[in-house]
Design a protein around this motif. Structure first.
Motif, short mmCIF file in Angstrom:
data_model
loop_
_atom_site.label_atom_id
_atom_site.label_comp_id
_atom_site.label_asym_id
_atom_site.label_seq_id
_atom_site.Cartn_x
_atom_site.Cartn_y
_atom_site.Cartn_z
N ASP A 168 -1.67 0.86 1.15
CA ASP A 168 -2.17 -0.37 0.52
C ASP A 168 -2.42 -1.45 1.56
O ASP A 168 -2.27 -1.24 2.77
CB ASP A 168 -1.21 -0.86 -0.57
N ARG A 169 -2.78 -2.63 1.08
CA ARG A 169 -3.11 -3.74 1.99
C ARG A 169 -1.91 -4.17 2.83
O ARG A 169 -2.05 -4.55 3.99
CB ARG A 169 -3.63 -4.92 1.17
N ASN B 199 -16.51 3.00 2.98
CA ASN B 199 -16.52 1.53 2.97
C ASN B 199 -16.86 0.98 4.33
O ASN B 199 -16.55 1.56 5.37
CB ASN B 199 -15.16 0.99 2.53
N THR C 156 -14.02 -3.57 -1.43
CA THR C 156 -13.60 -3.75 -2.83
C THR C 156 -14.37 -2.82 -3.75
O THR C 156 -13.79 -2.17 -4.63
CB THR C 156 -13.81 -5.21 -3.27
N THR C 157 -15.68 -2.74 -3.55
CA THR C 157 -16.50 -1.85 -4.38
C THR C 157 -16.12 -0.39 -4.14
O THR C 157 -15.99 0.40 -5.10
CB THR C 157 -17.99 -2.05 -4.07
N GLN D 276 -13.27 0.86 -3.19
CA GLN D 276 -11.97 1.17 -3.80
C GLN D 276 -12.11 1.40 -5.30
O GLN D 276 -11.47 2.30 -5.86
CB GLN D 276 -10.98 0.04 -3.51
N LYS D 277 -12.93 0.61 -5.96
CA LYS D 277 -13.14 0.81 -7.39
C LYS D 277 -13.81 2.15 -7.67
O LYS D 277 -13.54 2.79 -8.68
CB LYS D 277 -13.99 -0.33 -7.96
N ALA E 86 -8.50 3.28 -6.10
CA ALA E 86 -8.07 2.26 -7.07
C ALA E 86 -8.02 0.94 -6.32
O ALA E 86 -7.89 0.92 -5.09
CB ALA E 86 -6.70 2.61 -7.64
N PRO E 87 -8.13 -0.19 -7.02
CA PRO E 87 -8.11 -1.50 -6.34
C PRO E 87 -6.88 -1.64 -5.45
O PRO E 87 -5.75 -1.38 -5.86
CB PRO E 87 -8.09 -2.49 -7.50
N GLY E 88 -7.14 -2.01 -4.19
CA GLY E 88 -6.04 -2.23 -3.25
C GLY E 88 -5.55 -0.98 -2.54
O GLY E 88 -4.67 -1.07 -1.68
N HIS F 157 -6.46 6.89 -14.19
CA HIS F 157 -7.88 6.88 -13.86
C HIS F 157 -8.50 8.05 -14.64
O HIS F 157 -8.41 9.19 -14.22
CB HIS F 157 -8.08 7.06 -12.36
#
Length: 846
Positions: free
Chosen positions: A78-79, A122, A202-203, A205-206, A210-212, A662
């Motif tokens: 993660d971040r 990304n 961000t796009t 990951q979606k 998953a976000p983050g 998901h």
């Protein structure tokens, strides 16, 4: 003796030319394969290493026990971990990456790339606002959900420019994205013809995780920091479970190893072509040297009479073979290098792009060529050499050496019968064994060897069957039959090349056709649906696709199939979710216990193998831990026989979906008002936006897909047949040419008593045709037997219960026709040579 051997080689240049060609072909394809695979592998590895130039240490997800992700677990990449990695001492920068399948449509709506190599990732800008991995050639990096960047190779191929709107698909629905930038990359998949699309992080990951969450964190070392030192620092911040750190060098080596392993399959397949050619060539070499020894009976016997020992005579013949093998090896090496270069150029011409790189001719390739050419030739000539040494000096007084004794023929036929009998018994025993592959392989080797030993004995009765047909050609046909059976060993050796080739091809054609029908039955018997909708690369579909299809007026029933990781008790298991209400209209399950009923609530059905292993029966209650970590209980409603379409635990999506983080579908089954028609299929394609990443297949398409894979395999095998045929033609030409030389006196006498040139040509052609058809019939007969036996072994294992023997009569007739064509073509030059013999010179010849 060495000078004598060289003199004999030079004296029989024309006769040995065909032998050189036979060995050269085999060597050339061995070398061509090694050069081609080495060149491609080296180019891919070089390109792959470039991709790790900016990676000194990589943090990757690690799933214990081979599971993709434990139920309820979150990715540790993660971040927070990314920021910690960037702050490590010795780290210059850290890049978080995500990636997944991304289909790019060209301007006509078709998929660009080969499906599995069409990927997305990304764009991760550094402190300078740029991503060093992907320098922009045109435009700017993507920002926001409606933008993306495309690799320059794909953009140029499709004719896209910055500002164009491009149709793409990631998980099913068509997305229209604005092309903001075109970048260059060293990615080997792109160089090989794939495509790469970039989104903002961000796009991406979606779309892909998953976000983050990231799929990988790549860390670049600061100047003066080694990869090992940086890895030690990274190890200290890794979470306890779910992540591992690897140096860039290790990743590059691992990728190079993977590339080399992936090339092994191609190398093995191509080497099989060369192996068949060499195997068939052995018969030609042995036959050639046997005939040369027979023609030089007086010469060899005279050498014995003046003091040459048996060892010297054998050494003389083997020296000739050594010279022939060396010449064939060198010419094969040079020809093979050309073949390797040609194969690479051919791949480029067919659109299969490869990274640029030099032509690789490794020292091991040169050594292999020399060893293969020389060793194969010398070994094949060893038996004729031994026979030469046994020629008694008194034979120098006779014009022709004594023919094989009755004792030698009895011994040969007895050995052949014992081998064939033992092989047949082993093959028959193997057909009833659940794991009889080793026994089958041993039996096959014994039976084929036995039949080849018995071929001279079999040649007389089988060729005699052609007598009524040959009589139609008058005296030419009668003489052709007599010539074909006059020397059974020569006839057998000549026919063996075609026998081996047609045995392999017929056997594999029988098995492939039968397996295709069996798999076709398994794949479609359990399917009531008119269509199965899935992604082109078999990745998960977005649930939006199922919703859109369910809302169409022509769709009467539909069900998405969803997979989810879970635990039953302490064991990992995968659940398959379906639309319980419509599932019975779309699938046909064969139940051994219980029934399907209406799936809903906690009801589930399980396949028979799983039920047997776990001791489950209708009414059994299964404690389950879902993907989100929550617990529940499933009740077994029925036990069904597993198939290609359905296996494992099947339950209602309404029960499964609330526990999926998901939600994705593996495929969607659809039943329509008017069944599977072209109009209905077009309507579904239009409804999904003419998406190039989605496949809509009816039962025929499923069957054709299976047939396509098997046809591809058969086409490769037919390449083996072509190789065997080329070498067999050389063998028949060689044998007939030397046979014509041996029978010069006889042909001269025939001409003198009135047989014209036309009948002489016809005699030689018919002899060649009969020998070739004999080899073809023997090979096809053995191929059918082995095809049947292999099918019985497949049935005994229980892997294909629907397997039934299918005899491809049309193709077998075609194979026999190929054998006839070989006979006709091979006889053209020897027949012409026989017809042009000067009758007076031939009569006076010794």
């Amino acid at each position: 003796m060495f000078r004598t051997a060289l003199r004999n080689v030079l004296a029989h240049k024309a006769r040995l030319l065909m032998t050189v060609l036979a060995v050269m072909l085999g060597v050339a394809f061995v070398v061509g394969t090694l050069v081609f695979t080495s060149t491609v592998s080296d180019a891919l590895q070089t390109s792959s290493r470039k991709g790790f130039d900016n990676v000194d240490v990589a943090i990757q997800r690690h799933a214990p026990d081979g599971a993709d992700r434990a139920p309820g677990a979150r990715s540790p990449l993660d971040r927070k971990l990314l920021d910690e990695s960037a702050r490590l001492p010795g780290a210059a920068s850290a890049t978080g990456t995500v990636s997944g399948f991304t289909a790019i449509a060209d301007k006509s709506g078709k998929l660009i790339g080969d499906g599995f190599s069409t990927s997305g990732s990304n764009y991760f800008p550094g402190a300078d606002g740029k991503d060093a991995r992907y320098p922009m050639r045109d435009g700017a990096a993507p920002k926001g959900p409606g933008q993306f960047a495309l690799d320059a190779h794909t953009a140029d191929r499709a004719g896209y420019k910055v500002g164009d709107t491009v149709r793409i698909s990631v998980d099913g629905p068509v997305r229209k994205q604005k092309l903001t930038g075109i970048f260059t990359t060293d990615d080997g998949a792109v160089a090989a013809g794939g495509s790469l699309a970039l989104f903002d992080t961000t796009t991406a990951q979606k779309l892909f995780t998953a976000p983050g969450e990231f799929g990988e964190i790549d860390i670049k070392a600061a100047p003066g920091t080694s990869q090992a030192a940086l890895k030690s620092a990274v190890d200290k911040i890794l979470p306890k479970e779910g992540a591992t750190a690897t140096t860039g060098r290790e990743l590059a080596d691992e990728q190079a190893k993977f590339i080399a392993q992936s090339m092994d399959g191609m190398k093995s397949g191509l080497l099989a072509f060369a192996g068949v050619a060499l195997f068939v060539g052995v018969f030609i070499i042995a036959n050639t040297f046997t005939m040369l020894v027979a023609q030089r009976t007086k010469e060899l016997a005279l050498l014995r009479a003046v003091g040459a020992s048996r060892r010297q005579v054998t050494r003389s013949v083997l020296t000739e073979a050594l010279v022939v093998g060396a010449v064939a090896a060198v010419t094969g090496l040079l020809t093979g290098i050309g073949i390797g270069a040609g194969l690479r150029a051919l791949m480029g011409a067919t659109g299969a792009k490869m990274p640029d790189g030099p032509l690789v001719v490794a020292p091991s390739t040169v050594l292999t060529a020399l060893l293969v050419g020389i060793v194969v030739t010398v070994l094949a000539a060893w038996l004729p050499g031994r026979r030469a040494a046994k020629i008694p000096p008194v034979a120098a007084m006779n014009s022709v050496h004594a023919t094989a004794t009755t004792t030698s023929l009895v011994v040969r036929n007895t050995i052949g019968a014992l081998l064939a009998g033992a092989g047949t018994a082993a093959v028959l025993v193997a057909t009833g064994m659940s794991d009889g592959r080793v026994t089958m392989g041993l039996g096959t080797a014994l039976l084929v060897t036995g039949v080849l030993v018995l071929t001279p004995l079999l040649s007389r009765p089988l060729i005699a069957l052609a007598a009524p047909v040959l009589r139609l050609f008058g005296i030419s046909g009668k003489l052709a039959r007599q010539n074909a059976v006059r020397n059974p060993r020569r006839t057998a050796a000549t026919a063996s090349a075609l026998t081996i080739g047609l045995l392999l091809i017929t056997g594999m054609t029988v098995v492939a056709g039968s397996v295709q029908q069996a798999v076709d039955k398994m794949a479609t018997a359990s399917l009531k649906a008119d269509y199965v909708v899935s992604m082109a690369n078999r990745t998960p579909l977005s649930p939006d696709v199922a919703k859109k299809l369910a809302g169409l007026h022509e769709v009467t029933a539909s069900s998405p199939l969803r997979n989810s990781a879970s635990r039953i008790g302490t064991d990992t298991a995968y659940l398959t979710g379906v639309n319980g209400k419509d599932f019975g209209k779309l699938a046909r399950l064969d139940f051994t216990e219980g029934a399907l009923g209406t799936l809903g609530g906690g009801r589930a059905v399980v396949d028979d193998s799983l039920a047997k292993a776990k001791g489950w029966h209708p009414g059994s209650r299964l404690p389950v831990t879902f993907e989100d970590g929550k617990s529940g209980t499933l009740t077994v409603a029925g036990v069904y026989k597993s198939s290609e379409m359905f296996q494992g635990i099947v339950l209602d999506n309404a029960t499964l979906a609330p526990h999926q983080k998901h939600v994705t579908d593996m495929q969607v089954m659809v039943k329509t008002q008017h069944g599977a028609t072209a109009e209905t299929k077009d309507s579904l394609v239009d409804a999904l936006g003419k998406n190039p990443a989605i496949t809509i297949a009816d039962k025929k398409d499923v069957s054709d897909g299976i047939a396509k894979m098997i046809t591809l395999m058969l086409n490769m095998l037919y390449g083996l047949l072509a190789m065997a045929v080329i070498v067999a033609v050389l063998g028949v030409v060689n044998t007939l040419a030397m046979s014509v030389f041996e029978r010069s006196q006889e042909i001269g006498m025939l001409r003198a008593i009135g047989l014209d040139r036309r009948n002489i040509k016809r005699m030689v052609r018919l002899e060649s045709l009969v020998i070739s058809l004999f080899g073809g019939v023997l090979g096809i007969g053995l191929g059918v037997f082995f095809g049947w036996a292999t099918g019985e072994l497949i049935k005994a294992t229980g892997q294909l219960p629907t397997y039934e023997l299918v005899l491809p009569w049309g193709r077998m007739g075609l194979f026999l026709g190929v054998a006839a064509v070989v006979g006709v073509l091979a006889a053209l030059w020897p027949a012409r040579r026989a017809a042009r013999l000067n009758m007076l010179a031939a009569i006076k010849a010794e």
